[in-house]
Design an enzyme around this catalytic site. Structure first.
Site, mmCIF file in Angstrom:
data_model
loop_
_atom_site.group_PDB
_atom_site.id
_atom_site.type_symbol
_atom_site.label_atom_id
_atom_site.label_comp_id
_atom_site.label_asym_id
_atom_site.label_seq_id
_atom_site.Cartn_x
_atom_site.Cartn_y
_atom_site.Cartn_z
ATOM 1 C CD GLU A 69 -2.832 1.463 2.262
ATOM 2 O OE1 GLU A 69 -3.623 2.430 2.186
ATOM 3 O OE2 GLU A 69 -2.940 0.544 3.105
ATOM 4 C CG ASP A 85 -3.190 -2.309 4.275
ATOM 5 O OD1 ASP A 85 -4.381 -2.062 4.004
ATOM 6 O OD2 ASP A 85 -2.439 -1.502 4.861
ATOM 7 C CB ILE A 87 -1.300 0.217 9.559
ATOM 8 C CG1 ILE A 87 0.080 0.141 10.191
ATOM 9 C CG2 ILE A 87 -2.365 0.419 10.645
ATOM 10 C CD1 ILE A 87 0.447 1.363 11.049
ATOM 11 C CG ASP A 88 -7.020 -2.684 6.156
ATOM 12 O OD1 ASP A 88 -7.893 -3.560 6.152
ATOM 13 O OD2 ASP A 88 -7.139 -1.591 5.580
ATOM 14 C CB THR A 90 -4.035 4.247 8.597
ATOM 15 O OG1 THR A 90 -3.307 3.226 7.903
ATOM 16 C CG2 THR A 90 -3.086 5.320 9.059
ATOM 17 C CG ASP A 212 -7.716 -1.710 1.402
ATOM 18 O OD1 ASP A 212 -7.997 -1.008 0.400
ATOM 19 O OD2 ASP A 212 -7.050 -1.310 2.365
HETATM 20 C C1 LIP Z 1 -9.332 1.337 5.023
HETATM 21 C C2 LIP Z 1 -10.146 0.148 4.578
HETATM 22 C C3 LIP Z 1 -11.597 0.309 5.056
HETATM 23 C C4 LIP Z 1 -12.200 1.532 4.457
HETATM 24 C C5 LIP Z 1 -11.394 2.722 4.869
HETATM 25 C C6 LIP Z 1 -9.929 2.571 4.449
HETATM 26 P P1 LIP Z 1 -6.773 2.029 5.122
HETATM 27 O O1 LIP Z 1 -8.030 1.180 4.542
HETATM 28 O O2 LIP Z 1 -9.608 -1.009 5.123
HETATM 29 O O3 LIP Z 1 -12.363 -0.813 4.700
HETATM 30 O O4 LIP Z 1 -13.533 1.655 4.851
HETATM 31 O O5 LIP Z 1 -11.956 3.869 4.287
HETATM 32 O O6 LIP Z 1 -9.848 2.536 3.048
HETATM 33 O O7 LIP Z 1 -6.825 3.374 4.408
HETATM 34 O O8 LIP Z 1 -6.892 2.172 6.577
HETATM 35 O O9 LIP Z 1 -5.554 1.227 4.706
#
Ligand code: LIP
Length: 257
Positions: A69, A85, A87-88, A90, A212
């Site tokens: 990412e 990813d 930190i999914d 964030t 993601d």
């Molecule tokens: C997040 C996604 C989540 C979405 C957020 C964001 P990030 O990814 O995992 O499902 O609703 O808007 O996109 O930006 O934290 O890597």
């Protein structure tokens, strides 16, 4: 050890190291930047964790490809590609709110064969190897067996772009009366693992990226869930719907309305 087992072992060991760094830096003063919008955040920890994972993969498997990412883009020659990813969720990480994780998947010839999602604040490591089922902290998991859409607990997420959020809000307003309730955890990888373990009955979202979804989709499908695009057909980054077989069509009917 089979090749799949060694890929799974590498993914799991990197996911454990990754959350050590996440927890070490959680709540500390960290540099924060923005990406697509003012609320689409990226921290120095996202970059640090991605670097740790990339270095770990290339040390063990120098010919593999990597897509991350935060910019990692290694072509590779082995036919294997890792999708990372760091930190999914964030935004949750920045607020210290539960619902963030590291997500690591490995593709072989374009098909995801290994997936690991490590969610440190819940103390849960989810893992799956294609054809071998899914586990949480080593114990087998299965998705919900709910068959009645009116009783379904459904997770979803919203993008960072205001126009997309307006559309996503309208979809929620339309379906809310026809389901049990909505959950918004804030991380697609965590949402898909919640489907895999039956913590929610279903999940849908538009506008995401491969990093993601890659690991979470394998974990949810190995736990018995069906993963498709909201409109139908194979799931794709821009559109994902995950649910037990009995709920896919009723939920789709509500969503495409
Ligand atoms: C997040 C996604 C989540 C979405 C957020 C964001 P990030 O990814 O995992 O499902 O609703 O808007 O996109 O930006 O934290 O890597």
């Amino acid at each position: 050890m089979s090749e799949l087992a060694s890929l799974a072992e590498l993914a799991e060991s990197l996911a454990r190291k990754a959350v050590e760094v996440q927890l070490e830096r959680l709540g500390s003063r960290i540099r924060v930047g923005t990406k697509s919008t003012a609320t689409d955040m990226v921290t120095e920890v996202d970059h640090e964790v991605e670097r740790l994972i990339v270095d770990g993969i290339l040390a063990a498997r120098p010919d593999d490809g990597i897509l991350g990412e935060e910019g990692a883009d290694v072509a590779g020659t082995s036919g294997h590609r890792w999708i990372v990813d760091p930190i999914d969720g964030t935004t949750n990480y920045l607020y210290g709110h539960p619902g963030f994780a590291v997500s690591i998947a490995c593709e072989r010839e374009g098909e995801v064969v290994v997936g690991v999602v490590n969610d440190p604040l819940h103390g849960e490591l989810y893992a799956a190897t294609r054809g071998d089922g899914a586990t949480r902290n080593g114990a087998p998991i299965r998705c919900s067996e709910e068959t009645d859409i009116a009783k379904a607990l459904v997770a979803t997420g919203f993008g960072y772009d205001p126009e997309r959020r307006r559309e996503q809000g309208a979809v929620i307003a339309r379906v809310l009366a026809d389901i049990r309730d909505i959950r918004r955890m804030g991380a697609a990888a965590v949402d898909l693992c919640s489907v895999a373990s039956g913590r929610v009955d279903a999940y849908f979202e538009r506008g995401l990226n491969a990093w993601d979804l890659a690991a979470g989709e394998l974990i949810a499908s190995e736990a018995g869930a069906v993963i498709e695009a909201i409109e139908g057909g194979p799931a794709r980054a821009g559109s994902v719907l995950a649910a037990p077989p009995a709920l896919i069509e009723p939920l789709r009917a509500l969503l495409v309305g």
